[in-house]
Design a protein around this motif. Structure first.
Motif, short mmCIF file in Angstrom:
data_model
loop_
_atom_site.label_atom_id
_atom_site.label_comp_id
_atom_site.label_asym_id
_atom_site.label_seq_id
_atom_site.Cartn_x
_atom_site.Cartn_y
_atom_site.Cartn_z
N PRO A 45 1.33 -1.53 -0.26
CA PRO A 45 0.11 0.34 -0.07
C PRO A 45 0.84 1.33 0.23
O PRO A 45 1.44 1.71 1.23
N LEU A 46 1.26 1.86 -1.37
CA LEU A 46 2.26 2.76 -0.75
C LEU A 46 2.34 3.56 -1.42
O LEU A 46 0.87 4.26 -1.71
N TRP A 47 2.78 4.65 -0.74
CA TRP A 47 2.68 6.48 -0.70
C TRP A 47 2.97 6.80 -2.00
O TRP A 47 4.35 6.45 -1.68
N TYR A 48 2.23 7.98 -2.31
CA TYR A 48 2.61 8.41 -3.26
C TYR A 48 2.93 9.99 -2.85
O TYR A 48 1.76 10.65 -2.41
N THR A 49 3.74 9.99 -3.92
CA THR A 49 4.37 11.59 -4.03
C THR A 49 2.75 12.68 -4.26
O THR A 49 2.84 12.26 -5.44
N GLU A 50 3.36 13.80 -3.68
CA GLU A 50 2.28 14.48 -4.20
C GLU A 50 2.83 14.94 -5.48
O GLU A 50 3.97 14.97 -6.31
N GLY A 51 1.46 15.53 -6.62
CA GLY A 51 1.72 16.41 -7.60
C GLY A 51 1.73 15.64 -9.23
O GLY A 51 0.94 14.93 -9.22
N PHE A 52 2.51 16.42 -10.36
CA PHE A 52 1.87 16.25 -11.16
C PHE A 52 2.40 14.63 -11.77
O PHE A 52 2.05 13.91 -12.79
#
Ligand code: SF4
Lengths: 235, 619
Positions: A45-52
């Motif tokens: 359950p990975l956390w993804y960086t915000e943004g484009f």
């Protein structure tokens, strides 16, 4: 386990893993790319960086250079969900080959930067290995000044530096026809000592590893343990 | 090539070479088998670096197909870079397979994927590193059967003497049949090289060069190709896979540790091409057009994503926008890829298919570089080559792209096309100028950057099995003159001009159109160390010319001479589906400046439908 909040949107899972055998020839950059595929395949359950261009976040401690094996690599991974460390470890290992496997996985809030020292085994195979040669290797690394030329761009003059302050412990002994060296070297980000420099110092001080025939003289390096500033185990 | 413990101290060698990661194997998803439990060990060689070879779709497909058979273990072999090759020679390390680390001499069949003519020297250099005799006739019973396949074998004559067996056309079924025949003959004790090759010649799609005798006329043209025995076919028919939806497709990909050229999921959408550009070999030899269904493709994609973890899916085929169900396919994929943080990429967009919709939907179209291939500078010449696009199409496409925020575009052209005049060359500069103008038609606030237009110009190489197969190639001097002329026509600083080395195209033409009389020159080059000729830094024109000269090859015969319409061509014993009559018809239309509509409009009777298969367009 910590509660996830908007301020604290992820938990950090630390992985201790090995990278041995032929994987010593994989660069750090390639390891990062490889790891990003592994964590995707493992369906964590990975956390993804915000943004484009969202990406999972992986932070590695003390990158290995090509030609060094390791049984104590560390990497932090950000997750958004509770998954037992054992489960994460099993899933990751199922998605790696034998030469790279997770040894330990646990949640932590400690910083990777607390890692200050790393120990290495250096094995030098040479035709003229002897107790005397082992002793002279040890002496050469225990003198007040251990000078090596640093790597430089072709157009620059390579600076000579004293690596002695970055060596915490060193010992050398003869094991069969191999000179075996145990070394504890600085892993601090600002004063990281690549074990290749220890080999380099021995090359110029003791004249070993100068045979152009690669089958006659060669060496291997293995990273074996990690410590905090007070020499307690890093984990 | 390192896991074999018998290969002493290879690790110290690996520390002494550049990018050692390309030699170690051990990748996730590679296939390991017990060599004592398989009947046939198959080495799949790619005559280029690991990084390039790993990306080849054909190898990926065939590796999977062969390894699905429990009696076969297919492994991979790549060419070592120069520094590694030197070390292998110094320390007597034979060329070995990535999976087992075993030397090639441990294999039963050793196959080469021949993707471009300039890889020939590398392939032969690999045979040398394996310790095999270069020529088929010099190989003893203990040497594996050396197989060639890939697009080059539609005219494999220049290397015919070096290969035991050529696989003409798609390999999925033929290679299995070859292995099964091999196993059978080994099992029942009838195997000898000669007996096996003779029996293999009866398999459709197999060409055994040594079973043919070639004679020549006094003027150097070919007099006859004669099979040595009555049971050996006079014409070798290309093999195709009938139904791509039913054909196996890899459900996993080997995950390289080092970065490779196409490090992503690749979905083959269809084979063949409906267009029929008259210079394009791929467009002819991969006919008939067989499409995969969007359902199959979506299933393949999902499965590959789960087994690889790649974050990019690339759809490939000769001209992706001609896929009749492109919308269904992209919608099917986009329904899950965004959430999974996977991006889609579409290479090879045709000018007339570029749309706002694609730009919105497909990230590679949105963020990637913009390239179009008008191929020729004037409508007249575009009609000659049957590139059915016009200036308005191009202006519309770049207009959409510019309004969508792009400010640079790359345009591909070709020099030396049949009937080309200086006016056509000037047309290239003209067209680029009009693209620049198109950018400045936008209001000032919409163009934050300056525009940049790159024109990249290749040299025409007349290829076998195209309507232009008889054409002559421009002489080296003519090509240079044209390149210079174009340079002179470009005055605008916003236009960048790059062009291919005419010397490379010249050697390519000799190799693409050559016959068996080239083998001495190729052997000589290889013995003098030639390798990696597909790499600019290793290609040495003077060495090629010298080798041709020393072995009595008249290069003009294959290039600037052009071939007579009634001449026997070196590749005439191959039947690729498309008939000579069709090619002649197309050639005539080219000279009349008449275009031929795409197969989607109506069938033009090229003949490829006779090969069968679940075709999309043919009747
Ligand atoms: S047979 Fe007709 S439709 Fe089929 S590829 Fe040839 S020209 Fe096109």
């Amino acid at each position: 386990m910590v509660q996830l909040t908007p301020q604290h949107p992820y938990v950090t899972l630390r992985l201790k893993f090995k990278k041995v055998g032929s994987l010593q020839y994989i660069s750090h950059l390639d390891l990062v790319r490889t790891m990003s595929k592994i964590i995707t395949r493992a369906k964590l359950p990975l956390w993804y960086t915000e943004g484009f261009n969202p990406k999972p976040k992986m932070i590695f401690a003390a990158p290995l250079s090509i030609g060094t094996e390791s049984v104590c690599e560390f990497m932090d991974l950000r997750l958004v969900d509770d998954i037992s460390p054992e489960e994460a470890k099993a899933r990751l290992n199922a998605n790696m080959t034998d030469e790279m496997q997770v040894i330990d996985a646990y949640y932590t809030e400690d910083k990777l930067t607390e890692l200050k020292w790393l120990s290495y085994s250096i094995d030098i195979t040479t035709d003229n290995a002897s107790v005397e040669l082992a002793q002279s290797c040890e002496r050469a690394l225990l003198t007040d000044e251990v000078l090596v030329k640093k790597k430089a761009k072709p157009w620059e003059e390579a600076p000579t530096v004293n690596i002695r302050p970055l060596i915490k412990e060193i010992s050398a002994e003869l094991r069969g026809d191999v000179i075996h060296i145990d070394a504890v070297l600085s892993a601090d980000a600002s004063a990281f000592l690549n074990p290749e420099y220890v080999v380099k110092a021995l090359r110029s001080a003791c004249g070993i590893l100068s045979n152009p025939d690669l089958t006659k003289e060669y060496y291997s390096i293995m990273r074996t343990a990690a410590y905090k500033a007070d020499m307690s185990e890093f984990r | 090539m390192s896991h074999n413990p018998e290969t002493k101290n290879i690790s110290s060698v690996l520390k002494a070479v550049n990018k050692p990661g390309r030699y170690i194997g051990g990748e996730y998803n590679r296939v390991m088998k017990n060599k004592d439990e398989v009947k046939c060990r198959f080495a799949f060689c790619f005559p280029d670096t690991y990084e390039i070879g790993m990306s080849n779709l054909g190898v990926r497909i065939l590796y999977d197909v062969l390894n699905r058979d429990k009696d076969i273990w297919c492994e991979r072999v790549y060419a070592p870079w120069e520094d590694m090759k030197a070390k292998m020679e110094e320390y007597d390390i034979p060329l070995s397979a990535v999976e087992s680390g075993d030397p090639l001499s441990a294999f039963d069949l050793v196959a080469f994927s021949l993707q471009y003519e300039l890889c020939y020297t590398t392939a032969l250099q690999m045979l040398k590193l394996a310790g095999f005799p270069l020529r088929s006739k010099d190989r003893g019973e203990d040497v594996p059967i050396i197989v060639g396949g890939g697009p080059c074998v539609f005219n494999s004559e220049p290397v015919a003497d070096f290969f035991d067996l050529m696989n003409i056309g798609e390999g999925e079924e033929v290679l299995l049949e070859i292995c099964h025949l091999y196993n059978e003959m080994k099992d029942n004790g009838t195997y000898t090289r000669a007996a096996f090759l003779r029996a293999a010649s009866h398999i459709e799609g197999v060409y055994i060069p040594s079973l043919y005798d070639v004679s020549y006329n006094e003027d150097g043209t070919i007099k006859e190709y004669r099979p040595l025995y009555d049971d050996v076919p006079t014409k070798i028919k290309k093999r195709i896979v009938e139904d791509l939806d039913k054909a196996p497709y890899p459900d996993k990909l080997i995950m390289p540790y080092v970065e490779t050229v196409h490090d992503r999921i690749v979905l083959e959408v269809y084979r063949g091409c409906i267009r029929g550009c008259r210079f394009c070999q791929a467009g002819m030899v991969y006919r008939p057009i067989r499409e995969k269904s969007p359902e199959t493709l979506c299933k393949n994609a999902k499965c590959l994503y789960e087994n690889t973890g790649y974050d990019e899916i690339s759809l490939i085929s000769l001209s992706i926008s001609d896929y009749s169900e492109l919308r269904e396919l992209t919608d099917g994929l986009l329904s899950w890829t965004d959430n999974a943080h996977v991006s889609l990429s579409l290479p090879s967009l045709r000018i007339d298919s570029f749309s706002e919709e694609l730009m919105k939907k497909v990230s590679s179209v949105r963020t990637g570089g913009l390239t179009f291939a008008p191929e020729a500078g004037t409508q007249r010449l575009r009609d000659v080559i049957n590139k059915n696009v016009c200036e308005e199409d191009l202006m519309r496409a770049v207009g959409i792209a510019f309004r969508g925020g792009k400010s640079s575009v790359k345009l591909y052209f070709m020099n030396g096309l049949p009937t080309e005049t200086l006016e056509d060359i000037e047309g290239i500069a003209d067209l680029a100028g009009k693209v620049v103008k198109e950018y400045y038609k936008m209001p000032k606030q919409d163009r934050p950057r300056g525009v940049s237009v790159t024109i990249s110009v290749a040299c025409f190489v007349p290829k076998p099995f195209t309507p232009f197969q008889w054409e002559k190639q421009d002489s080296f001097e003519e090509l240079i003159k044209k390149q210079e002329h174009l340079k002179g026509c470009i005055t605008d600083k916003k236009i960048r001009y790059t062009y291919h080395d005419a010397k490379v195209s010249f050697v390519e033409a000799v190799l693409a159109r050559g016959d068996r009389r080239l083998s001495d020159a190729i052997e000589l080059l290889v013995n003098e160390g030639a390798m990696f000729d597909a790499w600019d830094e290793y290609f040495d024109y003077d060495k090629w010319m010298s080798a041709f000269e020393r072995t009595g090859v008249d290069t003009a015969f294959y290039t600037t001479r052009g071939f007579g319409l009634d001449e026997i061509l070196p590749w005439d014993m191959i039947d690729c589906g498309v008939t000579k009559e069709f090619l002649l018809r197309e050639r005539k239309k080219a000279y009349e400046g008449k275009t031929t509509p795409s197969c989607a409009e109506h069938c033009n009777g090229c003949g490829a439908n006779k090969l069968g298969g679940k075709n999309r367009w043919c009747n």
